[in-house]
Design a protein around this motif. Structure first.
Motif, PDB file in Angstrom:
ATOM      1  N   UNK A 174       0.844  -1.199   0.000  1.00  0.00           N
ATOM      2  CA  UNK A 174       0.000   0.000   0.000  1.00  0.00           C
ATOM      3  C   UNK A 174       0.872   1.238   0.000  1.00  0.00           C
ATOM      4  N   UNK A 175       0.399   2.248  -0.714  1.00  0.00           N
ATOM      5  CA  UNK A 175       1.059   3.551  -0.762  1.00  0.00           C
ATOM      6  C   UNK A 175       0.008   4.612  -0.495  1.00  0.00           C
ATOM      7  N   UNK A 176       0.299   5.529   0.407  1.00  0.00           N
ATOM      8  CA  UNK A 176      -0.656   6.579   0.754  1.00  0.00           C
ATOM      9  C   UNK A 176       0.050   7.927   0.687  1.00  0.00           C
ATOM     10  N   UNK A 177      -0.424   8.782  -0.220  1.00  0.00           N
ATOM     11  CA  UNK A 177       0.158  10.111  -0.370  1.00  0.00           C
ATOM     12  C   UNK A 177      -0.576  11.121   0.514  1.00  0.00           C
ATOM     13  N   UNK A 178       0.134  12.156   0.887  1.00  0.00           N
ATOM     14  CA  UNK A 178      -0.462  13.279   1.612  1.00  0.00           C
ATOM     15  C   UNK A 178       0.410  14.505   1.381  1.00  0.00           C
ATOM     16  N   UNK A 179      -0.123  15.669   1.767  1.00  0.00           N
ATOM     17  CA  UNK A 179       0.670  16.890   1.713  1.00  0.00           C
ATOM     18  C   UNK A 179       0.335  17.850   0.590  1.00  0.00           C
ATOM     19  N   UNK A 180      -0.586  17.462  -0.271  1.00  0.00           N
ATOM     20  CA  UNK A 180      -0.960  18.365  -1.349  1.00  0.00           C
ATOM     21  C   UNK A 180      -1.765  19.551  -0.840  1.00  0.00           C
ATOM     22  N   UNK A 181      -2.037  20.489  -1.739  1.00  0.00           N
ATOM     23  CA  UNK A 181      -2.816  21.651  -1.358  1.00  0.00           C
ATOM     24  C   UNK A 181      -2.683  22.778  -2.350  1.00  0.00           C
ATOM     25  N   UNK A 182      -3.161  23.934  -1.947  1.00  0.00           N
ATOM     26  CA  UNK A 182      -3.090  25.139  -2.769  1.00  0.00           C
ATOM     27  C   UNK A 182      -1.920  25.987  -2.291  1.00  0.00           C
ATOM     28  N   UNK A 184       0.909  22.338 -11.380  1.00  0.00           N
ATOM     29  CA  UNK A 184      -0.419  21.926 -10.936  1.00  0.00           C
ATOM     30  C   UNK A 184      -0.783  20.573 -11.533  1.00  0.00           C
ATOM     31  N   UNK A 185      -1.137  19.630 -10.670  1.00  0.00           N
ATOM     32  CA  UNK A 185      -1.432  18.269 -11.111  1.00  0.00           C
ATOM     33  C   UNK A 185      -1.832  17.436  -9.893  1.00  0.00           C
ATOM     34  N   UNK A 186      -2.315  16.237 -10.176  1.00  0.00           N
ATOM     35  CA  UNK A 186      -2.441  15.224  -9.126  1.00  0.00           C
ATOM     36  C   UNK A 186      -1.118  14.463  -9.097  1.00  0.00           C
ATOM     37  N   UNK A 187      -0.559  14.348  -7.914  1.00  0.00           N
ATOM     38  CA  UNK A 187       0.729  13.687  -7.734  1.00  0.00           C
ATOM     39  C   UNK A 187       0.513  12.308  -7.104  1.00  0.00           C
ATOM     40  N   UNK A 188       1.207  11.312  -7.668  1.00  0.00           N
ATOM     41  CA  UNK A 188       1.096   9.934  -7.219  1.00  0.00           C
ATOM     42  C   UNK A 188       2.490   9.381  -6.900  1.00  0.00           C
ATOM     43  N   UNK A 189       2.562   8.524  -5.904  1.00  0.00           N
ATOM     44  CA  UNK A 189       3.775   7.728  -5.742  1.00  0.00           C
ATOM     45  C   UNK A 189       3.472   6.315  -6.225  1.00  0.00           C
ATOM     46  N   UNK A 190       4.521   5.658  -6.671  1.00  0.00           N
ATOM     47  CA  UNK A 190       4.350   4.349  -7.276  1.00  0.00           C
ATOM     48  C   UNK A 190       5.622   3.537  -7.116  1.00  0.00           C
ATOM     49  N   UNK A 196      -3.226   9.337  -4.852  1.00  0.00           N
ATOM     50  CA  UNK A 196      -2.946  10.657  -5.424  1.00  0.00           C
ATOM     51  C   UNK A 196      -3.279  11.785  -4.465  1.00  0.00           C
ATOM     52  N   UNK A 197      -2.568  12.890  -4.644  1.00  0.00           N
ATOM     53  CA  UNK A 197      -2.825  14.089  -3.864  1.00  0.00           C
ATOM     54  C   UNK A 197      -2.753  15.306  -4.794  1.00  0.00           C
ATOM     55  N   UNK A 198      -3.720  16.201  -4.684  1.00  0.00           N
ATOM     56  CA  UNK A 198      -3.827  17.338  -5.592  1.00  0.00           C
ATOM     57  C   UNK A 198      -2.880  18.448  -5.163  1.00  0.00           C
TER      58      UNK A 198
END
Length: 125
Positions: A3-11, A91-97, A118-120
């Motif tokens: 499992x991979x869980x992203x966090x930390x995105x934002x404006x 600007x994008x949705x960012x994913x780890x893989x 993904x995180x926006x």
């Protein structure tokens, strides 16, 4: 179970910084290559950065070199993407893989088997 869980995105405003986190479970990030991808609206998903267990073995998309840094915290089993001097085009949705491989030779999204949700990231004034 991987499992991979992203966090930390934002404006964030242009020129600002964000740090994305990718928390892994089911495997040890210290032993495998981990990549960050991003997908902007209407565009294909592209690999932004990759890191392996070999110290110094990292790669970056040309457009983010000198602004982004990929970091591993092995005790926390987490990989980070530190993003500085952000631009609207980031600007994008960012994913780890991961493909549970040992190198960063695979650059296409279809070559990776495991993805986070993904995180926006939105860069705008």
């Amino acid at each position: 179970q991987v499992q991979l869980v992203e966090s930390g995105g934002g404006l964030v405003q242009p020129g600002g910084s964000l740090r994305l986190s990718c928390a892994a479970s089911g495997f040890n990030v210290a032993n495998y290559a981990i990549a960050w991808f991003r997908q902007a609206p209407g565009k294909e998903r592209e690999r932004v950065s990759c890191t392996t267990w070999r110290d110094g073995d990292t790669s970056y998309l040309d457009s983010v070199k000198g602004r982004f840094a990929i970091l591993r915290d092995n005790p926390k089993n987490t990989v980070y993407l530190q993003m500085n001097s952000l631009k609207p085009e980031d600007t994008a949705v960012y994913y780890c893989a991961t493909d549970l491989g040992s190198h960063c030779g695979r650059v296409h999204d279809y070559q990776y088997d495991y993805w986070g949700q993904g995180t926006q990231v939105t860069v705008s004034s």
